[in-house]
Structures are given as C-alpha cells and as structure tokens.
Design a protein around this motif. Sequence first.
Motif, PDB file in Angstrom:
ATOM      1  N   LYS A   2       0.840  -1.187   0.000  1.00 48.06           N
ATOM      2  CA  LYS A   2       0.000   0.000   0.000  1.00 48.06           C
ATOM      3  C   LYS A   2       0.881   1.245   0.000  1.00 48.06           C
ATOM      4  CE  LYS A   2      -3.856  -2.200   2.207  1.00 48.06           C
ATOM      5  NZ  LYS A   2      -4.980  -2.117   1.359  1.00 48.06           N
ATOM      6  N   LEU A   3       0.716   2.069  -1.031  1.00 49.24           N
ATOM      7  CA  LEU A   3       1.528   3.269  -1.180  1.00 49.24           C
ATOM      8  C   LEU A   3       1.403   4.211   0.019  1.00 49.24           C
ATOM      9  CD1 LEU A   3       3.516   4.724  -2.990  1.00 49.24           C
ATOM     10  CD2 LEU A   3       1.596   5.746  -4.196  1.00 49.24           C
ATOM     11  N   PRO A   4       0.194   4.447   0.571  1.00 45.58           N
ATOM     12  CA  PRO A   4       0.116   5.347   1.742  1.00 45.58           C
ATOM     13  C   PRO A   4       0.931   4.836   2.939  1.00 45.58           C
ATOM     14  CG  PRO A   4      -2.067   5.011   0.816  1.00 45.58           C
ATOM     15  CD  PRO A   4      -1.146   4.050   0.122  1.00 45.58           C
ATOM     16  N   VAL A   5       0.958   3.532   3.124  1.00 44.10           N
ATOM     17  CA  VAL A   5       1.730   2.955   4.231  1.00 44.10           C
ATOM     18  C   VAL A   5       3.223   3.154   3.971  1.00 44.10           C
ATOM     19  CG1 VAL A   5       2.294   0.835   5.474  1.00 44.10           C
ATOM     20  CG2 VAL A   5      -0.072   1.299   4.812  1.00 44.10           C
ATOM     21  N   ILE A   6       3.650   2.909   2.745  1.00 44.21           N
ATOM     22  CA  ILE A   6       5.061   3.085   2.398  1.00 44.21           C
ATOM     23  C   ILE A   6       5.460   4.545   2.551  1.00 44.21           C
ATOM     24  CG2 ILE A   6       6.748   2.923   0.522  1.00 44.21           C
ATOM     25  CD1 ILE A   6       5.282   0.376  -0.385  1.00 44.21           C
ATOM     26  N   LYS A   7       4.614   5.475   2.112  1.00 43.33           N
ATOM     27  CA  LYS A   7       4.902   6.901   2.283  1.00 43.33           C
ATOM     28  C   LYS A   7       5.076   7.247   3.755  1.00 43.33           C
ATOM     29  CE  LYS A   7       2.534   8.901  -1.715  1.00 43.33           C
ATOM     30  NZ  LYS A   7       1.411   9.749  -2.138  1.00 43.33           N
ATOM     31  N   HIS A   8       4.196   6.732   4.590  1.00 39.95           N
ATOM     32  CA  HIS A   8       4.280   7.010   6.023  1.00 39.95           C
ATOM     33  C   HIS A   8       5.573   6.435   6.605  1.00 39.95           C
ATOM     34  CE1 HIS A   8       2.607   8.102   9.904  1.00 39.95           C
ATOM     35  NE2 HIS A   8       3.047   6.927  10.360  1.00 39.95           N
ATOM     36  N   LEU A   9       5.930   5.243   6.185  1.00 33.82           N
ATOM     37  CA  LEU A   9       7.167   4.640   6.663  1.00 33.82           C
ATOM     38  C   LEU A   9       8.396   5.412   6.196  1.00 33.82           C
ATOM     39  CD1 LEU A   9       6.266   0.880   6.198  1.00 33.82           C
ATOM     40  CD2 LEU A   9       6.752   2.022   8.374  1.00 33.82           C
ATOM     41  N   ILE A  10       8.344   5.958   4.986  1.00 36.39           N
ATOM     42  CA  ILE A  10       9.448   6.792   4.483  1.00 36.39           C
ATOM     43  C   ILE A  10       9.619   8.016   5.374  1.00 36.39           C
ATOM     44  CG2 ILE A  10      10.176   8.302   2.567  1.00 36.39           C
ATOM     45  CD1 ILE A  10      10.649   5.354   2.051  1.00 36.39           C
ATOM     46  N   GLU A  11       8.502   8.648   5.738  1.00 40.77           N
ATOM     47  CA  GLU A  11       8.568   9.803   6.642  1.00 40.77           C
ATOM     48  C   GLU A  11       9.156   9.396   7.989  1.00 40.77           C
ATOM     49  OE1 GLU A  11       4.718  11.653   6.869  1.00 40.77           O
ATOM     50  OE2 GLU A  11       4.609  11.848   4.690  1.00 40.77           O
ATOM     51  N   PHE A  12       8.766   8.228   8.487  1.00 37.43           N
ATOM     52  CA  PHE A  12       9.317   7.724   9.739  1.00 37.43           C
ATOM     53  C   PHE A  12      10.827   7.533   9.630  1.00 37.43           C
ATOM     54  CE2 PHE A  12      10.719   4.275  12.472  1.00 37.43           C
ATOM     55  CZ  PHE A  12      10.257   4.685  13.713  1.00 37.43           C
ATOM     56  N   ILE A  13      11.266   6.935   8.527  1.00 36.35           N
ATOM     57  CA  ILE A  13      12.696   6.710   8.315  1.00 36.35           C
ATOM     58  C   ILE A  13      13.436   8.042   8.252  1.00 36.35           C
ATOM     59  CG2 ILE A  13      14.416   5.876   6.656  1.00 36.35           C
ATOM     60  CD1 ILE A  13      12.413   3.585   6.005  1.00 36.35           C
ATOM     61  N   GLU A  14      12.856   9.024   7.566  1.00 41.58           N
ATOM     62  CA  GLU A  14      13.495  10.337   7.457  1.00 41.58           C
ATOM     63  C   GLU A  14      13.640  10.995   8.825  1.00 41.58           C
ATOM     64  OE1 GLU A  14      10.915  12.301   4.694  1.00 41.58           O
ATOM     65  OE2 GLU A  14      11.968  11.506   2.943  1.00 41.58           O
ATOM     66  N   GLN A  15      12.651  10.826   9.696  1.00 41.91           N
ATOM     67  CA  GLN A  15      12.673  11.451  11.016  1.00 41.91           C
ATOM     68  C   GLN A  15      13.517  10.662  12.013  1.00 41.91           C
ATOM     69  OE1 GLN A  15       8.576  11.864  12.120  1.00 41.91           O
ATOM     70  NE2 GLN A  15       8.130  13.282  10.454  1.00 41.91           N
ATOM     71  N   ASN A  16      13.659   9.381  11.792  1.00 40.52           N
ATOM     72  CA  ASN A  16      14.363   8.528  12.733  1.00 40.52           C
ATOM     73  C   ASN A  16      15.537   7.849  12.043  1.00 40.52           C
ATOM     74  OD1 ASN A  16      12.476   8.577  15.225  1.00 40.52           O
ATOM     75  ND2 ASN A  16      11.101   8.276  13.494  1.00 40.52           N
ATOM     76  N   ASP A  17      15.367   6.595  11.683  1.00 37.43           N
ATOM     77  CA  ASP A  17      16.440   5.857  11.036  1.00 37.43           C
ATOM     78  C   ASP A  17      15.875   4.563  10.466  1.00 37.43           C
ATOM     79  OD1 ASP A  17      18.873   3.842  11.173  1.00 37.43           O
ATOM     80  OD2 ASP A  17      19.702   5.879  11.185  1.00 37.43           O
ATOM     81  N   ALA A  18      16.438   4.095   9.382  1.00 43.40           N
ATOM     82  CA  ALA A  18      15.981   2.853   8.756  1.00 43.40           C
ATOM     83  C   ALA A  18      16.211   1.644   9.660  1.00 43.40           C
ATOM     84  CB  ALA A  18      16.691   2.646   7.415  1.00 43.40           C
ATOM     85  N   ASP A  19      17.156   1.752  10.582  1.00 44.28           N
ATOM     86  CA  ASP A  19      17.432   0.623  11.480  1.00 44.28           C
ATOM     87  C   ASP A  19      16.213   0.247  12.319  1.00 44.28           C
ATOM     88  OD1 ASP A  19      19.994   0.300  10.558  1.00 44.28           O
ATOM     89  OD2 ASP A  19      20.918   1.480  12.160  1.00 44.28           O
ATOM     90  N   PHE A  20      15.396   1.239  12.692  1.00 43.56           N
ATOM     91  CA  PHE A  20      14.182   0.932  13.444  1.00 43.56           C
ATOM     92  C   PHE A  20      13.263   0.027  12.634  1.00 43.56           C
ATOM     93  CE2 PHE A  20      15.325   4.946  15.600  1.00 43.56           C
ATOM     94  CZ  PHE A  20      15.241   4.538  16.925  1.00 43.56           C
ATOM     95  N   VAL A  21      13.129   0.321  11.358  1.00 38.03           N
ATOM     96  CA  VAL A  21      12.259  -0.475  10.489  1.00 38.03           C
ATOM     97  C   VAL A  21      12.859  -1.868  10.281  1.00 38.03           C
ATOM     98  CG1 VAL A  21      11.199  -0.611   8.196  1.00 38.03           C
ATOM     99  CG2 VAL A  21      11.309   1.581   9.381  1.00 38.03           C
ATOM    100  N   LEU A  22      14.151  -1.933  10.081  1.00 32.73           N
ATOM    101  CA  LEU A  22      14.806  -3.233   9.897  1.00 32.73           C
ATOM    102  C   LEU A  22      14.660  -4.111  11.142  1.00 32.73           C
ATOM    103  CD1 LEU A  22      18.019  -2.056   8.035  1.00 32.73           C
ATOM    104  CD2 LEU A  22      16.157  -3.432   7.080  1.00 32.73           C
ATOM    105  N   GLU A  23      14.778  -3.512  12.311  1.00 33.61           N
ATOM    106  CA  GLU A  23      14.607  -4.285  13.547  1.00 33.61           C
ATOM    107  C   GLU A  23      13.158  -4.742  13.716  1.00 33.61           C
ATOM    108  OE1 GLU A  23      16.203  -1.735  16.579  1.00 33.61           O
ATOM    109  OE2 GLU A  23      18.254  -2.049  15.882  1.00 33.61           O
ATOM    110  N   THR A  24      12.222  -3.908  13.294  1.00 30.30           N
ATOM    111  CA  THR A  24      10.814  -4.296  13.356  1.00 30.30           C
ATOM    112  C   THR A  24      10.540  -5.455  12.413  1.00 30.30           C
ATOM    113  OG1 THR A  24      10.214  -2.028  13.933  1.00 30.30           O
ATOM    114  CG2 THR A  24       8.447  -3.451  13.130  1.00 30.30           C
TER     115      THR A  24
END
Length: 85
Positions: A2-24
């Motif tokens: 879902k593009l809206p979910v990916i967009k939201h995750l991109i914003e999260f990565i920009e504000q934090n770090d991709a490592d959080f997503v990788l650990e999740t």
Amino acid sequence: MKLPVIKHLIEFIEQNDADFVLETIETLEALTEVSSLKDEELDVIGELISNMYGAIEVDKLIKEGTPKKEALNGFMQRVLGSIDK
C-alpha cells in the motif's frame, strides 16, 4: 503493498532511522514462527513486512538521489509490473 503505508514509513525513516524499520521486520519475521497464529494473522504480518521492505527500498533510491515522488512511483510500477507477469 500500500503506497500510503510506504509513504508514512518513508517519513518515519526520514525522522528517525531505517534501522528501526529493519529491527521491526526482524521482530515480525520471528513472530511468524509462532505455531498458534492463524492464516489471517500471518497474512497481516506478511503485508506489514512487505510494506516495510518496500519503504527500505524506496529509502535507498532516495538516498541514491532519486526524487522522493519518482522513487515511490517507480517502485510501485515495478511492484505492479511483477504482479501482472
């Protein structure tokens, strides 16, 4: 995916770090090994994991210099193209 979910995750990565997503992702993948999970629950976890991997891929494209909108659209076109085949 879902593009809206990916967009939201991109914003999260920009504000934090991709490592959080990788650990999740690692955590969710570990959860899939629980034998008592129902198929529907596994489907939801799988969808979350695929969206997170998509966001990681788009983030890489953005870091390589691709404009965000172009990276998102190009990624989704690749996904839709692979589904059609």
